[in-house]
Each structure stands twice: as structure tokens, then as C-alpha cells.
Write a protein that holds these residues in place. Structure first.
Motif, PDB file in Angstrom:
ATOM      1  N   GLY A  64      -5.574 -27.143  31.265  1.00  0.00           N
ATOM      2  CA  GLY A  64      -5.885 -27.994  30.115  1.00  0.00           C
ATOM      3  C   GLY A  64      -6.307 -27.237  28.871  1.00  0.00           C
ATOM      4  O   GLY A  64      -7.042 -27.749  28.038  1.00  0.00           O
ATOM      5  N   GLY A  65      -5.838 -26.004  28.744  1.00  0.00           N
ATOM      6  CA  GLY A  65      -6.218 -25.172  27.598  1.00  0.00           C
ATOM      7  C   GLY A  65      -5.278 -25.349  26.418  1.00  0.00           C
ATOM      8  O   GLY A  65      -4.469 -26.278  26.395  1.00  0.00           O
ATOM      9  N   GLY A  66      -5.397 -24.450  25.442  1.00  0.00           N
ATOM     10  CA  GLY A  66      -4.604 -24.583  24.225  1.00  0.00           C
ATOM     11  C   GLY A  66      -3.829 -23.330  23.881  1.00  0.00           C
ATOM     12  O   GLY A  66      -3.728 -22.389  24.671  1.00  0.00           O
ATOM     13  N   VAL A  67      -3.278 -23.361  22.651  1.00  0.00           N
ATOM     14  CA  VAL A  67      -2.429 -22.267  22.179  1.00  0.00           C
ATOM     15  C   VAL A  67      -3.227 -20.952  22.058  1.00  0.00           C
ATOM     16  O   VAL A  67      -2.715 -19.873  22.353  1.00  0.00           O
ATOM     17  N   LEU A  68      -4.498 -21.059  21.646  1.00  0.00           N
ATOM     18  CA  LEU A  68      -5.293 -19.834  21.526  1.00  0.00           C
ATOM     19  C   LEU A  68      -5.451 -19.148  22.885  1.00  0.00           C
ATOM     20  O   LEU A  68      -5.394 -17.917  22.986  1.00  0.00           O
ATOM     21  N   ASP A  69      -5.611 -19.934  23.939  1.00  0.00           N
ATOM     22  CA  ASP A  69      -5.724 -19.371  25.288  1.00  0.00           C
ATOM     23  C   ASP A  69      -4.470 -18.555  25.627  1.00  0.00           C
ATOM     24  O   ASP A  69      -4.549 -17.454  26.166  1.00  0.00           O
ATOM     25  N   VAL A  70      -3.306 -19.134  25.290  1.00  0.00           N
ATOM     26  CA  VAL A  70      -2.037 -18.443  25.552  1.00  0.00           C
ATOM     27  C   VAL A  70      -1.952 -17.162  24.721  1.00  0.00           C
ATOM     28  O   VAL A  70      -1.510 -16.117  25.207  1.00  0.00           O
ATOM     29  N   ARG A 296      -4.650 -10.041  13.883  1.00  0.00           N
ATOM     30  CA  ARG A 296      -5.408 -10.784  14.893  1.00  0.00           C
ATOM     31  C   ARG A 296      -6.096 -12.006  14.263  1.00  0.00           C
ATOM     32  O   ARG A 296      -6.042 -13.116  14.806  1.00  0.00           O
ATOM     33  N   ALA A 297      -6.727 -11.786  13.118  1.00  0.00           N
ATOM     34  CA  ALA A 297      -7.428 -12.885  12.442  1.00  0.00           C
ATOM     35  C   ALA A 297      -6.454 -14.022  12.139  1.00  0.00           C
ATOM     36  O   ALA A 297      -6.762 -15.206  12.326  1.00  0.00           O
ATOM     37  N   LEU A 298      -5.258 -13.652  11.691  1.00  0.00           N
ATOM     38  CA  LEU A 298      -4.238 -14.638  11.334  1.00  0.00           C
ATOM     39  C   LEU A 298      -3.723 -15.391  12.571  1.00  0.00           C
ATOM     40  O   LEU A 298      -3.579 -16.619  12.558  1.00  0.00           O
ATOM     41  N   VAL A 299      -3.462 -14.639  13.626  1.00  0.00           N
ATOM     42  CA  VAL A 299      -2.931 -15.258  14.856  1.00  0.00           C
ATOM     43  C   VAL A 299      -3.961 -16.227  15.449  1.00  0.00           C
ATOM     44  O   VAL A 299      -3.640 -17.368  15.782  1.00  0.00           O
ATOM     45  N   TYR A 300      -5.206 -15.767  15.555  1.00  0.00           N
ATOM     46  CA  TYR A 300      -6.239 -16.620  16.148  1.00  0.00           C
ATOM     47  C   TYR A 300      -6.477 -17.861  15.284  1.00  0.00           C
ATOM     48  O   TYR A 300      -6.643 -18.967  15.801  1.00  0.00           O
ATOM     49  N   ALA A 301      -6.509 -17.660  13.960  1.00  0.00           N
ATOM     50  CA  ALA A 301      -6.766 -18.797  13.062  1.00  0.00           C
ATOM     51  C   ALA A 301      -5.643 -19.821  13.182  1.00  0.00           C
ATOM     52  O   ALA A 301      -5.894 -21.031  13.216  1.00  0.00           O
ATOM     53  N   THR A 302      -4.407 -19.342  13.268  1.00  0.00           N
ATOM     54  CA  THR A 302      -3.264 -20.254  13.386  1.00  0.00           C
ATOM     55  C   THR A 302      -3.321 -21.013  14.709  1.00  0.00           C
ATOM     56  O   THR A 302      -3.095 -22.224  14.758  1.00  0.00           O
ATOM     57  N   ALA A 303      -3.623 -20.274  15.779  1.00  0.00           N
ATOM     58  CA  ALA A 303      -3.694 -20.909  17.098  1.00  0.00           C
ATOM     59  C   ALA A 303      -4.773 -21.988  17.098  1.00  0.00           C
ATOM     60  O   ALA A 303      -4.577 -23.086  17.619  1.00  0.00           O
ATOM     61  N   ARG A 304      -5.901 -21.690  16.458  1.00  0.00           N
ATOM     62  CA  ARG A 304      -6.990 -22.675  16.399  1.00  0.00           C
ATOM     63  C   ARG A 304      -6.573 -23.899  15.594  1.00  0.00           C
ATOM     64  O   ARG A 304      -6.930 -25.031  15.920  1.00  0.00           O
ATOM     65  N   ILE A 319       3.901 -17.763   9.098  1.00  0.00           N
ATOM     66  CA  ILE A 319       3.148 -16.679   8.445  1.00  0.00           C
ATOM     67  C   ILE A 319       2.564 -15.734   9.500  1.00  0.00           C
ATOM     68  O   ILE A 319       2.663 -14.503   9.385  1.00  0.00           O
ATOM     69  N   ALA A 320       1.980 -16.308  10.544  1.00  0.00           N
ATOM     70  CA  ALA A 320       1.362 -15.489  11.599  1.00  0.00           C
ATOM     71  C   ALA A 320       2.405 -14.628  12.301  1.00  0.00           C
ATOM     72  O   ALA A 320       2.211 -13.430  12.523  1.00  0.00           O
ATOM     73  N   LYS A 321       3.539 -15.241  12.625  1.00  0.00           N
ATOM     74  CA  LYS A 321       4.594 -14.512  13.334  1.00  0.00           C
ATOM     75  C   LYS A 321       5.181 -13.412  12.440  1.00  0.00           C
ATOM     76  O   LYS A 321       5.379 -12.276  12.870  1.00  0.00           O
ATOM     77  N   LEU A 322       5.430 -13.743  11.189  1.00  0.00           N
ATOM     78  CA  LEU A 322       5.993 -12.775  10.240  1.00  0.00           C
ATOM     79  C   LEU A 322       5.058 -11.578  10.080  1.00  0.00           C
ATOM     80  O   LEU A 322       5.464 -10.422  10.234  1.00  0.00           O
ATOM     81  N   PHE A 323       3.801 -11.852   9.822  1.00  0.00           N
ATOM     82  CA  PHE A 323       2.863 -10.762   9.541  1.00  0.00           C
ATOM     83  C   PHE A 323       2.589  -9.910  10.780  1.00  0.00           C
ATOM     84  O   PHE A 323       2.595  -8.681  10.726  1.00  0.00           O
ATOM     85  N   ALA A 324       2.375 -10.582  11.910  1.00  0.00           N
ATOM     86  CA  ALA A 324       2.036  -9.829  13.127  1.00  0.00           C
ATOM     87  C   ALA A 324       3.209  -8.961  13.579  1.00  0.00           C
ATOM     88  O   ALA A 324       3.019  -7.822  14.012  1.00  0.00           O
ATOM     89  N   SER A 325       4.427  -9.480  13.462  1.00  0.00           N
ATOM     90  CA  SER A 325       5.576  -8.693  13.941  1.00  0.00           C
ATOM     91  C   SER A 325       5.888  -7.536  12.992  1.00  0.00           C
ATOM     92  O   SER A 325       6.221  -6.435  13.435  1.00  0.00           O
TER      93      SER A 325
END
Lengths: 388, 260
Positions: A64-70, A296-304, A319-325
Motif C-alpha cells: 500500500g505504498g507510493g511512488v516515493l517508496d518505489v 535527488r531533491a527533484l526526484v523525491y519532490a516529484t514522487a511526493r 522535468i525529474a526524468k530529464l534532469f536526473a538522466s
């Protein structure tokens, strides 16, 4: 270290995934990269640890978790091997449509086995002539009585051949264009469903990538997801929430390369000193760390943002995918540079990080497509504001 | 099948240092882990439960913080954790420890098998397992590398020896100590970790065990540690890397000069 205020459960997920990575993934990552063998042993461990059920509701046996968990799990796994991580994530990509659009029978039938990791899933959209232009797909699903008959070929499908449950996007009404496309659940071993060659890839070699071939493949009409014509909406919505997972994969690859580079720079002696004492190397490491932390900040913020229930997350997740990759590509390239000649050799882990990083700029929508999504959202928003 | 597993919380061995003044282990800032050999005992206990049903009770004796070791064991699949903790237990040697643990088994009453790691990585005595079985007057099989069969109220196991292994049949209840060859300990599951967070840990004190006062703790310990020290490290050897006959001649000269 920035404290991202993870919950106790999220810290538990992180620690567990870290343990799996250190004990089970990292020791055999180079071997899997060499042989391209599917990582069944590791998948079994991940399954037994309940991690395939992270985002599946508890009543279907999930956590029962969310995207941030993944994202936390993906980041940790990717430090060890991007190929293993994407095998895990691709099953999630094939599971999300059932979670979000499946009816009660479909959920009861598929989610418990997926939560336990007894079966893994895959998502089939891409075709030889339909990459960035997903509307160009040619695979058809023709309704005949209580069945649909599938014909066509999907390619570059992660987990293809190894997954048991597939979500397939096919045309049900050509005249309706993008609104004439539907999503289906297709099980492996259905007559008329076969697999083409396994691709020989540059990176993420532990993951399997194959063609899916449908020749008069007959599936029961109960396997239609949602309603006819919703295939593209489902696809776009799924990618909106799955993209942070790929961003987290890129983040983990970048962090892994950075960690390796720091360790090496402290050990490698040139001109009588560890190379970490040279400002030229220090500045490179500092830039790498800054980029990784920003990602990391961007990915976590987006997931939240997604977990908070916001449905309008297409641009943020792009934005998160573009920047992180892009960060992963840059940081891994710099890590190879810090390793010098050794970095170019397969004996050291950084050239693999660099090869693995490249795909994160390409799949789940190329970074050019991500820029399209971001720009379109910007322009649409501006137009809306002007009307007011 | 009722399975009892004994574990010990130990300092992570690669980090241990000895205080040169007091001759005791410096425990501050050192992470505590479950004794690595006990991880195999836990795994074997869980596998027996998965095969035959029943429950695994895990016990440890130690300070209150040893509770975290029990929770970890529960996260792996053990059902219940019991902590034996009392100031009166402090200073126990292997005799007093095995007596205390045996008294806890007597309080539990019903059990089919007791599993211990072959030894603890801090004390390295390998005496506590055998001690428990002696106090309980049940068979003990040490250095078990495989449980072949459990049926008709007896167990057939393979026991490691220096030359090979022995196959031994023992009636239940019995106590075995296990070696690392017996299995590969699993990684915990998320659901197990969540269960372990909420699990109630029972604490038993000396009075709960009805232990005789002069058989526990320092009083019940005929042995005591007089001194702990780090042996001086051996000086580096010398390598002669010339041709064989030259090197031999050089070596002989040196040996002669040192009157060896």
C-alpha cells in the motif's frame, strides 16, 4: 547530508534495498553484465522481501505504498546494477495499469501474484515504426464474439519473454486515431503469442529486451483494460507516474558512480599524492555531488507530488526524468574520467555505470520528448493565464 | 514443532578495540549485530517451521538493548522473542550463562529442538550450547551442517568433523549447534520488518526463572577474565627476490649470523 524527512517505513525500505544491493546485486553485477543472463536469483530475493508489492494495495497482498517508496528502492538497486533495477521497475510498469484501471476481477486475478513476485509483468507499447510517435502503432485487436484477436509486433520490450503478464497497447478502431487504441492484459503461453530475438544491448544488460509477436492471438474479452479507446490515456497516465522511477534509476547510477569515483580518487596516487588532493579532481567531484543532490531533491519532490494525489504531474515528472538522466550521463562520464585509463577497463565498475546511464536519456520517452512535454505544459499554462 | 533458537548480540567484530588501561572491550560507538553463527541457527529454525509447522521462539540474554537482536530475528520469521535481562545476570561466564538459558527453557516447557550457533564471535568459547543441553539433560549434537530428516520423534543430522562428517540420529528433544555450511540466511521481508516493529518482547528476570541465586551472574561463574590483551603483531618478513641459489646463500648467511 540533506534530510529528506523519509518516514520510518521508507527508511526501512531503503535499508532493506541497500542490504539486497550490497549482498546480492553488487557482487554479481559485472558477471550479469558480461553474460546478459536474466537475474532470476535476485528477482526471487526481491520477491521474498515483499518489494514487488510496494504500490499494490494491502487487500491484494501489497504494502500500500507510493511512488516515493518505489523511487527509494530504484535508487538503491541502481547503485548496484541498473539492469536489475529496470527489470524490477518494468514489472511495475506492467502492474500500474491493472492497479489504476483494472476492474475487481482483474485485480483479484493478477495483483496478488504480482505482489508476491510469483509472476512478473511487462508493458508493450513500442513498435519498430512507433517509438517517440506512439500513435503510429500498427498492432491490431479485432473483436470477434467473446474474444479479441491480436496481430502485430512489439519491440524493445523490457522483461519480454521472461514476464508472465503483459499489458499490450493495440488498435481497436483505426478510424478513431489516438482514441481508437486500447490496452489489454495478455498472458504468456497464450497461443499465437511468441517472442523474437533477445536484443544485445550497450548497457542494462542484465535486463531482457525482446520482440513480442502476435499472430492471430486470441484473448478473452475480459482482458480488455478499462474501456475500448482508452489505451492512450492509460499509457500517458502510467508514464506520468512511472517516469520518476526511471529518474530514480538514473539517480542511483549517478550516485554509484560518484561513490566509486570518490573512493578511487582517495586511493590512486600520482605525483606522490592521492589524486583527491588535486583541485582539478576535487572540483569535478564537487560538481558531481551537487548535480546528484539536485537530482535527488527533484526526484523525491516529484514522487511526493504524485503521492499527494495531484493528477496533473506530467510536466513535473518529465522535468525529474530529464534532469536526473542528463545528470547520470554527465556524472558517470566524469567518473570514468577520474578513473583515467582504468575507468575505460571493464575490470572497474565505472564504464558500466556510463553504459547503463545512457538508456535513461532514451527510454520512458526520450529526453527530447520530455522537453516537448515540459514546453507544452508551459505554453498551455501561459495561454490559460492570458484568458483570465 | 516447537523450536527454540538462542542468539547473542555481539559487537561487529572487525571494529572491536581493547581499552589498554582496563583490558575491556571498547563498546562505545561500536555497532551491535546478531552473532553471525546465530544467523544460521535462526534460518534453520525458520526452515524447520516452514517444513513442519509450529513456532520459533528466539531467546537472548543481555542488556535491555539486546531487544533489537530479537526484533531482527522476528523480522526474519521467528514468532516470538524473549529477553533474559537482569542486573543479577551480569558477569556470567559460560557455566552461569548456560544454566540461566536452561532455566528459561524449563519455563517454556514444551520444545522439540533447540538450535544455537556453533560459537559467538566475541568469546569464541563454543561452550554455551553444550552447557544448556547438559543442564537440561538432553542430547547435544554440535557442528551440524545438515538436518537430513526429522520424523518419528527423532532427528537425523550430519555433523562436521575435521576429517569429514558423521551422520547422527538423536531422539527429540535435542540441542544442535550449527555451522555456516548448513544454509544461506535469508534477507528479511518488509512485512516481517513491520511485524517485528510491533512485536511484544517478553522480558524475564532472575526471579521469573526461579534460578538459584548463587548459580547466576558473577556468583555462579567459577571462571573470570583476568586480562585481555592484543598480541603484538608479528614483524614483517624479508623477501629475497634474486636468483634461487643466490637467495638461498643469503638466507643461510643471515640464519648463521643470528645463530639459528
Amino acid at each position: 547530508m540533506i534530510d529528506y524527512l523519509l518516514t520510518e517505513d521508507q527508511k526501512m525500505i531503503r535499508d532493506l534495498c541497500r542490504q539486497i544491493t550490497e549482498e546480492k546485486i553488487t557482487p554479481i553485477a559485472a558477471e550479469l553484465d558480461k553474460t546478459g543472463e536474466f537475474p532470476w536469483e535476485i528477482i526471487k530475493v526481491i520477491a521474498q522481501s515483499d518489494l514487488f508489492g510496494l504500490v499494490i494495495e494491502e487487500k491484494y497482498g501489497g504494502m500500500g505504498g507510493g511512488v516515493l517508496d518505489v523511487c527509494i528502492a530504484m535508487e538503491e538497486f541502481s547503485k548496484g546494477c541498473g539492469g536489475v533495477a529496470i527489470t524490477y521497475a518494468a514489472s511495475g510498469l506492467g502492474t500500474y495499469p491493472i492497479i489504476l484501471y483494472g476492474n475487481e476481477e482483474q485485480k483479484n486475478k493478477y495483483l496478488p501474484v504480482l505482489a508476491k513476485g510469483e509472476k512478473i509483468a511487462a508493458f508493450g507499447l513500442t513498435e519498430p515504426a512507433a517509438g517517440s510517435d506512439a500513435s503510429a502503432i500498427q498492432t491490431t485487436a479485432k473483436k470477434e464474439g467473446n474474444h479479441y484477436i491480436l496481430n502485430g509486433t512489439k519491440h524493445f520490450i523490457t522483461n519480454g519473454g521472461d514476464a508472465q503478464i503483459y499489458i499490450i497497447i493495440a488498435i481497436t478502431n483505426k478510424s478513431k486515431g489516438a482514441r481508437g487504441v486500447s490496452a489489454f492484459i495478455v498472458e504468456k503461453d497464450t497461443p499465437g503469442f511468441t517472442f523474437g530475438k533477445k536484443e544485445d544491448k550497450m548497457g542494462i544488460r542484465a535486463s531482457s529486451t525482446r520482440e513480442l509477436i502476435f499472430t492471430d492471438c486470441k484473448i478473452p474479452k475480459e482482458n480488455l483494460l478499462a474501456r475500448e479507446g482508452q489505451g492512450f490515456i492509460i499509457t500517458m497516465k502510467i508514464f506520468d507516474i512511472s517516469r520518476p522511477g526511471v529518474a530514480a534509476q538514473a539517480l542511483g547510477i549517478a550516485q554509484g558512480a560518484l561513490d566509486a569515483a570518490v573512493k578511487y580518487a582517495r586511493e590512486r596516487v600520482q605525483f606522490g599524492k592521492p589524486i583527491s588532493s588535486f583541485q582539478g579532481i576535487q572540483f569535478m567531484l564537487a560538481d558531481m555531488a551537487t548535480q546528484v543532490e539536485a537530482a535527488r531533491a527533484l526526484v523525491y519532490a516529484t514522487a511526493r507530488e504524485i503521492d499527494s494525489g495531484n493528477k496533473n504531474v506530467g510536466s513535473d515528472s518529465a522535468i525529474a526524468k530529464l534532469f536526473a538522466s542528463d545528470t547520470a550521463m554527465k556524472v558517470t562520464t566524469d567518473a570514468v574520467q577520474i578513473f583515467g585509463g582504468y575507468g575505460y577497463m571493464k575490470e572497474y565498475p565505472v564504464e558500466k555505470y556510463m553504459r547503463d546511464a545512457k538508456i535513461t536519456q532514451i527510454y520512458e520517452g526520450t529526453n527530447q520528448i520530455q522537453r516537448n512535454i515540459i514546453a507544452q505544459a508551459l505554453i498551455k499554462e501561459a495561454a490559460k493565464n492570458k484568458k483570465k | 514443532m516447537n523450536i527454540i533458537v538462542f542468539i547473542k548480540q555481539v559487537p561487529e567484530t572487525t571494529q572491536v578495540q581493547i581499552d589498554p588501561k582496563t583490558n575491556t572491550l571498547i563498546r562505545e560507538g561500536v555497532q551491535s549485530i546478531i552473532n553471525p553463527f546465530d544467523m544460521y541457527a535462526i534460518e534453520e529454525g525458520i526452515r524447520l517451521k516452514e517444513k513442519f509447522g509450529g513456532k520459533v521462539t528466539v531467546l537472548t540474554m543481555g542488556p535491555p538493548q539486546a531487544e533489537s537482536a530479537l526484533r531482527e530475528a522476528i523480522s526474519l520469521g521467528c514468532d516470538e522473542g524473549i529477553l533474559l535481562s537482569d542486573r543479577a545476570f551480569a558477569g556470567s561466564d559460560t557455566l552461569a550463562t548456560s544454566y540461566t538459558l536452561a532455566m528459561a527453557v524449563k519455563k517454556i516447557k514444551e520444545f522439540d529442538i533447540i538450535i544455537c550457533g556453533k560459537q559467538a564471535s566475541d568469546g569464541d568459547t563454543a561452550q554455551v550450547g553444550p552447557g544448556i543441553s547438559t543442564h537440561l539433560d538432553i542430547p547435544q549434537i554440535t557442528y551440524v551442517k545438515k538436518i537430513e530428516e526429522v520424523k518419528d520423534n527423532s532427528a537425523i543430522v550430519e555433523r562436521m568433523t575435521e576429517e569429514g562428517f558423521e551422520v547422527i540420529k538423536a531422539p527429540l528433544p535435542c540441542l544442535i549447534t550449527v555451522v555456516k555450511e548448513i544454509n544461506e540466511p535469508r534477507i528479511p521481508s518488509l512485512k516481517g520488518m513491520m511485524r517485528s516493529k510491533k512485536a511484544a518482547i517478553t522480558t524475564w528476570k532472575a526471579i521469573d526463572l526461579q534460578a538459584e541465586e548463587d548459580r547466576i551472574g558473577l556468583k555462579g561463574s567459577p571462571t573470570q577474565v583476568v586480562k585481555i590483551f592484543t598480541p603484538p603483531s608479528r614483524p614483517k618478513g624479508q623477501i629475497f627476490d634474486g636468483a634461487a641459489d643466490e637467495s638461498v646463500a643469503k638466507l643461510v648467511d643471515i640464519l648463521k649470523s643470528q645463530l639459528i
